[in-house]
Design a protein around this motif. Structure first.
Motif, short mmCIF file in Angstrom:
data_model
loop_
_atom_site.label_atom_id
_atom_site.label_comp_id
_atom_site.label_asym_id
_atom_site.label_seq_id
_atom_site.Cartn_x
_atom_site.Cartn_y
_atom_site.Cartn_z
N GLU A 114 0.75 -1.25 0.09
CA GLU A 114 0.03 -0.01 0.07
C GLU A 114 0.84 1.31 0.01
OE1 GLU A 114 -2.14 -1.51 3.45
OE2 GLU A 114 -3.95 -1.47 2.30
N GLY A 144 -5.30 1.52 1.37
CA GLY A 144 -5.47 1.39 -0.14
C GLY A 144 -5.55 0.23 -0.82
N THR A 146 -7.60 -2.16 -1.01
CA THR A 146 -8.82 -2.85 -1.57
C THR A 146 -9.25 -1.67 -2.73
OG1 THR A 146 -10.54 -1.48 -0.26
CG2 THR A 146 -9.69 -3.94 0.33
N GLN A 147 -8.69 -0.49 -2.65
CA GLN A 147 -8.90 0.72 -3.40
C GLN A 147 -7.87 0.88 -4.65
OE1 GLN A 147 -11.92 2.23 -2.88
NE2 GLN A 147 -12.05 0.26 -1.72
N ARG A 148 -6.63 1.08 -4.25
CA ARG A 148 -5.72 1.53 -5.10
C ARG A 148 -5.32 0.33 -6.16
NH1 ARG A 148 -3.57 4.97 -1.02
NH2 ARG A 148 -3.88 6.95 -1.49
N THR A 150 -7.13 -2.23 -6.82
CA THR A 150 -8.42 -2.57 -7.61
C THR A 150 -8.24 -1.38 -8.90
OG1 THR A 150 -9.59 -3.16 -5.90
CG2 THR A 150 -10.80 -2.65 -7.98
N HIS A 151 -7.92 -0.02 -8.82
CA HIS A 151 -7.78 0.74 -9.79
C HIS A 151 -6.58 0.15 -10.64
CE1 HIS A 151 -10.29 4.40 -8.96
NE2 HIS A 151 -9.88 4.10 -7.74
N LYS A 155 -10.79 -5.41 -11.25
CA LYS A 155 -11.57 -6.20 -10.03
C LYS A 155 -11.34 -7.72 -9.86
CE LYS A 155 -16.14 -7.78 -8.86
NZ LYS A 155 -17.70 -7.45 -8.86
N TYR A 219 -7.88 9.64 -11.13
CA TYR A 219 -8.51 8.67 -10.07
C TYR A 219 -9.77 9.19 -9.44
CZ TYR A 219 -4.69 5.70 -11.71
OH TYR A 219 -3.78 5.12 -12.73
#
Ligand code: HXC
Length: 261
Positions: A114, A144, A146-148, A150-151, A155, A219
């Protein structure tokens, strides 16, 4: 002062470049609160140092960082982590306005992965190992993952990584677009990161700052909002000396001498 730090080293490997080296070798650079406060403190100093154009963040050959410090975390209670907003101070790094290049060798796991993803560019050595193993500890990523991730990965891949906790290699990270590239075996990822940072530091600081703001907004904003912001940032650069200097130098076949203003 930087010499009071116990868990990081701060150095100046090239003109315009500062390097922060995570330095808890016995714990594989596990990210405890002292280490994070030192990173934030170093970045605060670097943010106002006009001689610094870009920063390299790295660890050791064995570990960029093996995650948040599990031993520091294990006995915490809900009330404490919630009331104290545990991990919130990690976001300071992602608000730093100069480019940060992560040079990753060895383990970049959990909070280490992360942390790398909070940087602007990630370069990896062939030995780099990424992962979000939090699921194995009965928790989930908290900074981050689960967020960055995934970006960056999409998915299905992010789900596989976060739900199984399996590690992934430098090659996978490169194929998936998480890292900009893997340096060839036998070459130093830190040297390469310093080169990239040095190149960035040789540009107009104000244009670099606007460029970073523009890419990051991709983003956060819709395409229409992002394109609007980009055009406005572009317009604003016509109010700088460096726009005049850069374009005049091109027309006169000279090298620009930036004023960073
Ligand atoms: C605290 C850690 C640590 C960590 C390693 N160490 N990772 N201490 N927190 N995250 C310590 C070990 O306890 C050990 O201390 C020393 O570092 C060397 O590690 P070893 O395990 O002996 O090394 P090795 O056998 O080479 O295995 C390396 C490893 C393993 C595969 C990276 O250390 C490991 O699995 N670490 C944990 C990885 C992880 O789960 N990270 C996610 C953390 S949770 P001693 O004293 O025994 O020598 C997280 C949550 C993020 O990051 C939430 C948001 C921030």
């Amino acid at each position: 002062s930087t010499s009071d730090f116990t868990s990081i080293l701060v150095s100046s490997p090239a003109p315009g470049v500062s390097q922060i080296t995570l330095n808890r070798p016995k714990a594989l650079n596990a990210l405890n609160s002292t280490l994070f406060h030192e990173i934030n403190s170093a970045l605060r100093t670097l943010s106002t140092d006009d001689s610094v154009g870009a920063v390299v963040l790295t660890g050791s050959d064995k570990a960029f960082a093996a995650g948040a410090d599990i031993k520091e975390m294990k006995d915490k209670q809900f009330a404490e982590v919630y009331a104290g907003d545990f991990l919130a101070h990690w976001t300071e790094l992602s608000n730093f306005r100069k480019p940060i290049i992560a040079a990753v060798s060895g383990y970049a796991l959990g909070g280490g992965c992360e942390l790398a993803m909070m940087c602007d560019v990630i370069l990896a050595s062939p030995t780099a190992v990424f992962g979000q193993p939090e699921i194995n500890l009965g928790v989930i990523p908290g900074a981050g993952g689960t967020q960055r991730l995934t970006h960056a990965l999409g998915k299905s891949r992010a789900m596989e990584i976060v739900l199984t906790g399996r590690n992934f290699s430098a090659d996978e990270a490169s194929q998936w677009g998480l890292v900009s590239r893997v340096v060839p075996e036998g070459e130093s990822v830190v040297d390469e990161a310093v080169k990239v940072a040095g190149k960035i530091a040789s540009k107009s600081r104000i244009a670099v700052q606007a460029a970073k703001e523009g890419v990051n907004s991709a983003y956060e904003l819709s395409l229409a909002q992002g394109l609007h912001l980009e055009r406005r940032l572009f317009h604003q650069l016509f109010a700088t000396n460096d726009q005049k200097i850069g374009m005049k130098a091109f027309a006169e076949k000279q090298k620009p001498k930036w004023t960073h203003s």
